[in-house]
Design a protein around this motif. Structure first.
Motif, mmCIF file in Angstrom:
data_model
loop_
_atom_site.group_PDB
_atom_site.id
_atom_site.type_symbol
_atom_site.label_atom_id
_atom_site.label_comp_id
_atom_site.label_asym_id
_atom_site.label_seq_id
_atom_site.Cartn_x
_atom_site.Cartn_y
_atom_site.Cartn_z
ATOM 1 N N CYS A 155 0.859 -1.169 0.000
ATOM 2 C CA CYS A 155 0.000 0.000 0.000
ATOM 3 C C CYS A 155 0.910 1.239 0.000
ATOM 4 N N PRO A 156 0.457 2.349 -0.624
ATOM 5 C CA PRO A 156 -0.903 2.584 -1.132
ATOM 6 C C PRO A 156 -1.142 1.907 -2.474
ATOM 7 N N ARG A 157 -2.359 1.442 -2.654
ATOM 8 C CA ARG A 157 -2.831 0.924 -3.931
ATOM 9 C C ARG A 157 -4.343 0.767 -3.865
ATOM 10 N N THR A 158 -4.973 0.719 -5.033
ATOM 11 C CA THR A 158 -6.413 0.486 -5.137
ATOM 12 C C THR A 158 -6.635 -0.813 -5.888
ATOM 13 N N LEU A 159 -7.418 -1.720 -5.287
ATOM 14 C CA LEU A 159 -7.675 -3.031 -5.868
ATOM 15 C C LEU A 159 -9.090 -3.066 -6.442
ATOM 16 N N PRO A 160 -9.233 -3.182 -7.767
ATOM 17 C CA PRO A 160 -10.561 -3.270 -8.391
ATOM 18 C C PRO A 160 -11.064 -4.718 -8.388
ATOM 19 N N ILE A 161 -11.984 -5.053 -7.487
ATOM 20 C CA ILE A 161 -12.415 -6.427 -7.257
ATOM 21 C C ILE A 161 -13.793 -6.679 -7.872
ATOM 22 N N TYR A 162 -13.933 -7.856 -8.519
ATOM 23 C CA TYR A 162 -15.235 -8.332 -8.994
ATOM 24 C C TYR A 162 -15.417 -9.759 -8.508
ATOM 25 N N ASP A 163 -16.538 -10.039 -7.817
ATOM 26 C CA ASP A 163 -16.730 -11.344 -7.179
ATOM 27 C C ASP A 163 -17.821 -12.187 -7.814
ATOM 28 N N GLY A 164 -18.289 -11.793 -8.983
ATOM 29 C CA GLY A 164 -19.354 -12.528 -9.642
ATOM 30 C C GLY A 164 -20.703 -11.861 -9.539
ATOM 31 N N GLU A 165 -20.846 -10.941 -8.604
ATOM 32 C CA GLU A 165 -22.082 -10.173 -8.458
ATOM 33 C C GLU A 165 -21.793 -8.695 -8.299
ATOM 34 N N SER A 166 -20.842 -8.371 -7.432
ATOM 35 C CA SER A 166 -20.574 -6.973 -7.097
ATOM 36 C C SER A 166 -19.193 -6.533 -7.575
ATOM 37 N N ARG A 167 -19.124 -5.278 -7.927
ATOM 38 C CA ARG A 167 -17.853 -4.644 -8.308
ATOM 39 C C ARG A 167 -17.518 -3.612 -7.241
ATOM 40 N N MET A 168 -16.323 -3.686 -6.685
ATOM 41 C CA MET A 168 -15.926 -2.791 -5.595
ATOM 42 C C MET A 168 -14.458 -2.432 -5.725
ATOM 43 N N ASP A 169 -14.074 -1.326 -5.137
ATOM 44 C CA ASP A 169 -12.666 -0.961 -4.983
ATOM 45 C C ASP A 169 -12.297 -1.113 -3.515
ATOM 46 N N LEU A 170 -11.121 -1.684 -3.261
ATOM 47 C CA LEU A 170 -10.533 -1.689 -1.926
ATOM 48 C C LEU A 170 -9.336 -0.750 -1.977
ATOM 49 N N VAL A 171 -9.450 0.355 -1.288
ATOM 50 C CA VAL A 171 -8.408 1.385 -1.297
ATOM 51 C C VAL A 171 -7.516 1.185 -0.077
ATOM 52 N N LEU A 172 -6.254 0.833 -0.302
ATOM 53 C CA LEU A 172 -5.324 0.521 0.775
ATOM 54 C C LEU A 172 -4.383 1.695 1.025
#
Length: 254
Positions: A155-172
């Protein structure tokens, strides 16, 4: 409980190969709500020169089973480019009581090419924020995305995650360093705060989503693996409406 499964996905002590030989690695985790044990999880990672697989299982504790039994299995397969993991396929089978849901996601060079959900979702409400084509470009699966090659900052970094239903960013964001112990061996971890940013694939105004979006004190710890050149999560702390959930690595072997 769906986000709890994501939390467990955050803590795969996966590894990447430093040499041509195959490597197999297992890690076990304890999940608690405050001091109350609510689940256990295990992950097995296998890597060779070009490919990797990760298999994970999650099972609720006897205390939770009094209300409803919860279990999950996740499988990821992908390719290796240097020390970086890129998923080709991510599947999650999640069961709560008699209700079972399966998510199957296919990737190509980081872009989602297909998502299959079974059973198919019911008709979405008017306030549903749909996942658009732009949300499926250059994304990470919830597990491989948290394996950081040596030489890069956790970190710092932003992780663009997709889990099959939802799209989210995890900002570290960096929070310093702390010591942790696994199997009576003390190590040092890089501590990152997490900010949860929902993008799409959820009902607007949903209380648990809004709580997580505003939550403070969420964090994840990364540590360098003992023999191979990556950083991986070993601990997470997630405030929820029920209380704070802790996920901790409690043992590993190769």
């Amino acid at each position: 409980m769906r986000f709890l499964n994501l939390v467990c996905s955050l803590l795969v002590f996966a590894v990447a190969p430093a040499a041509a030989e195959s490597v197999r690695y297992r890690t076990d985790y304890r999940v608690t709500l405050g001091a109350l044990p609510i689940a256990r999880a295990s992950f097995v990672t296998e890597v060779n020169q070009k490919n990797y697989t990760i298999t994970g299982s999650f099972n609720s504790s006897a205390i939770v089973n009094v209300i409803t039994k919860i279990s999950a299995r996740t499988d990821i397969s992908g390719t290796l480019t240097g020390d970086r993991m890129q998923a080709d396929r991510y599947t999650l089978v999640y069961q709560s009581g008699k209700k079972k849901q399966t998510y199957d996601v296919r990737y190509s060079a980081g872009d989602v090419t297909e998502t299959i959900v079974h059973p198919e979702p019911k008709r979405r409400p008017r306030n549903w924020i749909a996942v658009g084509p732009e949300d499926l470009k250059s994304v990470l699966d919830p597990i491989s995305g948290l394996i950081i090659p040596e030489g890069e900052a956790a970190c710092p970094r932003t992780l663009p995650i997709y889990d099959g239903e939802s799209r989210m960013d995890l900002v570290l964001t960096p929070k310093g360093r702390k010591s942790f112990t696994i199997d009576d061996v003390e190590n040092e971890a890089i501590v990152c705060s997490i900010r949860y940013v929902p993008k799409s694939g959820f009902r607007k105004g949903r209380k648990d989503i809004e709580y997580l979006r505003k939550a403070e004190g969420m964090e994840i710890w990364f540590a360098k693996t003992g023999t191979l050149k990556v950083y991986a999560p070993v601990y997470a702390r997630v405030p929820t409406q029920m209380g704070t959930i802790y996920v901790s690595a409690v043992g590993f072997d190769d």
